[in-house]
Design a protein around this motif. Structure first.
Motif, mmCIF file in Angstrom:
data_model
loop_
_atom_site.group_PDB
_atom_site.id
_atom_site.type_symbol
_atom_site.label_atom_id
_atom_site.label_comp_id
_atom_site.label_asym_id
_atom_site.label_seq_id
_atom_site.Cartn_x
_atom_site.Cartn_y
_atom_site.Cartn_z
ATOM 1 N N VAL A 13 17.840 9.705 0.729
ATOM 2 C CA VAL A 13 16.880 8.717 1.175
ATOM 3 C C VAL A 13 17.536 7.243 0.619
ATOM 4 N N THR A 14 17.837 6.250 1.747
ATOM 5 C CA THR A 14 18.157 5.094 1.032
ATOM 6 C C THR A 14 17.302 3.822 1.755
ATOM 7 N N ALA A 15 16.189 3.608 1.144
ATOM 8 C CA ALA A 15 15.330 3.060 1.869
ATOM 9 C C ALA A 15 15.390 1.492 2.197
ATOM 10 N N ASP A 16 15.107 0.954 3.272
ATOM 11 C CA ASP A 16 15.361 -0.656 3.630
ATOM 12 C C ASP A 16 14.182 -1.221 2.705
ATOM 13 N N PRO A 17 14.637 -2.095 1.765
ATOM 14 C CA PRO A 17 13.729 -2.955 1.014
ATOM 15 C C PRO A 17 12.837 -3.952 1.674
ATOM 16 N N THR A 18 13.181 -4.287 2.821
ATOM 17 C CA THR A 18 12.527 -5.104 3.714
ATOM 18 C C THR A 18 11.049 -4.342 4.309
ATOM 19 N N GLU A 19 11.250 -2.912 4.254
ATOM 20 C CA GLU A 19 10.058 -2.031 4.873
ATOM 21 C C GLU A 19 9.628 -1.344 3.530
ATOM 22 N N VAL A 20 10.360 -0.944 2.807
ATOM 23 C CA VAL A 20 9.870 -0.072 1.612
ATOM 24 C C VAL A 20 10.025 -0.693 0.309
ATOM 25 N N GLY A 21 8.855 -0.799 -0.352
ATOM 26 C CA GLY A 21 9.009 -1.346 -1.633
ATOM 27 C C GLY A 21 9.393 -0.291 -2.839
ATOM 28 N N ALA A 22 8.988 0.989 -2.581
ATOM 29 C CA ALA A 22 9.155 2.178 -3.553
ATOM 30 C C ALA A 22 9.134 3.333 -2.663
ATOM 31 N N GLN A 78 16.142 3.837 10.299
ATOM 32 C CA GLN A 78 16.448 2.671 10.044
ATOM 33 C C GLN A 78 15.670 2.156 8.905
ATOM 34 N N GLU A 79 14.443 2.986 8.642
ATOM 35 C CA GLU A 79 13.714 2.419 7.476
ATOM 36 C C GLU A 79 13.954 3.547 6.107
ATOM 37 N N LEU A 80 14.459 4.534 6.168
ATOM 38 C CA LEU A 80 14.592 5.299 5.056
ATOM 39 C C LEU A 80 16.114 5.873 4.936
ATOM 40 N N GLY A 81 16.884 5.519 6.004
ATOM 41 C CA GLY A 81 18.348 6.038 5.842
ATOM 42 C C GLY A 81 18.775 7.496 5.808
ATOM 43 N N THR A 82 17.846 8.034 6.498
ATOM 44 C CA THR A 82 18.229 9.568 6.559
ATOM 45 C C THR A 82 17.867 10.036 7.837
ATOM 46 N N VAL A 117 0.785 -1.250 0.066
ATOM 47 C CA VAL A 117 -0.082 -0.066 -0.070
ATOM 48 C C VAL A 117 0.810 1.205 -0.002
ATOM 49 N N TRP A 118 0.501 2.193 -0.977
ATOM 50 C CA TRP A 118 1.280 3.450 -0.782
ATOM 51 C C TRP A 118 0.526 4.332 0.278
ATOM 52 N N THR A 119 1.483 5.116 1.180
ATOM 53 C CA THR A 119 1.255 5.703 2.354
ATOM 54 C C THR A 119 2.296 6.880 2.429
ATOM 55 N N ASN A 120 2.184 7.285 3.750
ATOM 56 C CA ASN A 120 3.112 8.573 4.101
ATOM 57 C C ASN A 120 4.538 8.053 4.004
ATOM 58 N N SER A 121 5.355 8.926 4.631
ATOM 59 C CA SER A 121 6.807 8.686 4.587
ATOM 60 C C SER A 121 7.198 7.681 5.539
ATOM 61 N N CYS A 122 6.811 7.485 6.609
ATOM 62 C CA CYS A 122 7.337 6.709 7.765
ATOM 63 C C CYS A 122 6.174 6.567 8.685
#
Length: 210
Positions: free
Chosen positions: A141-150, A99-103, A74-79
């Motif tokens: 932003v360097t997102a964790d792929p286990t948390e963020v698909g795109a 942790q999730e977005l690397g920023t 599901v698409w949603t807010n930043s974190c």
């Protein structure tokens, strides 16, 4: 007699992530393992949402990884996330963004201190008091792929308009939050921490309770 040597084997068991359970007034009434708390009768618990903006005023919109236990893809807010027992809510936001977005996040402000929602997908319920923050992302932003698909940066005004007119599909909580957020969140005055649910208030604001 044989001497007993201490066990020097490293502890390979991952630490449990606990969430804070709440009563209807937002007071802490215990904790539960995050891995087991979400199901068809998820108890009310404490969470947060964050909307990150860049230097051009664009908002970071993310898609939840497809293998997440709740609302996958599901698409949603930043974190989004959950504070641990005794963890200040703003520090939990900063931790989760790293942790999730690397920023990192600067100018973090509380805007919806008492946001609450309940949503269900595929028999799994989210049931949260979920204060909402806005802030500025500092660095790439360097997102964790286990948390963020795109993820992608979008004009806030365009994103907001599409969510409000129903042409943009987003999570249940994101839609409700956008409906309540000010037209220009970056210009919003920070809400007082005393307006947070009791379990999330810092001691200086008359909390938190356990």
């Amino acid at each position: 007699m044989t001497d007993t040597q201490p066990d020097t084997q490293p502890d390979t068991q991952p630490a449990r992530e606990l969430v804070v359970l709440l009563d209807e007034e937002g007071r802490a009434v215990g904790t539960a393992d995050k891995a087991t708390v979400h199901h068809a009768e998820t108890p009310l618990h404490l969470a947060f949402s964050c909307y990150l903006f860049d230097g051009e005023g664009r908002v970071l919109v993310t898609q939840r990884a497809t293998d997440k236990a709740t609302f996958p893809g599901v698409w949603t807010n930043s974190c989004c996330g959950h504070p641990g027992p005794g963890e200040a809510l703003d520090e939990a936001v900063r931790r989760r963004v790293r942790q999730e977005l690397g920023t990192t996040v600067t100018d973090l402000r509380l805007v919806l201190p008492r946001f609450r929602y309940r949503a269900e997908q595929a028999g799994v319920v989210e049931n949260e008091i979920c204060p909402v923050y806005v802030g500025t992302a500092e660095g790439p932003v360097t997102a964790d792929p286990t948390e963020v698909g795109a993820a992608g940066w979008e004009s806030w005004s365009d994103f907001r308009a599409a969510v409000l007119d129903g042409s943009r599909e987003v999570s249940v909580w994101c839609r409700a939050q956008v409906e309540q957020l000010p037209e220009d969140p970056l210009a919003a005055t920070a809400a007082p921490e005393a307006d947070l649910p009791p379990a999330a208030r810092p001691p200086s604001a008359g909390g938190a309770d356990d």
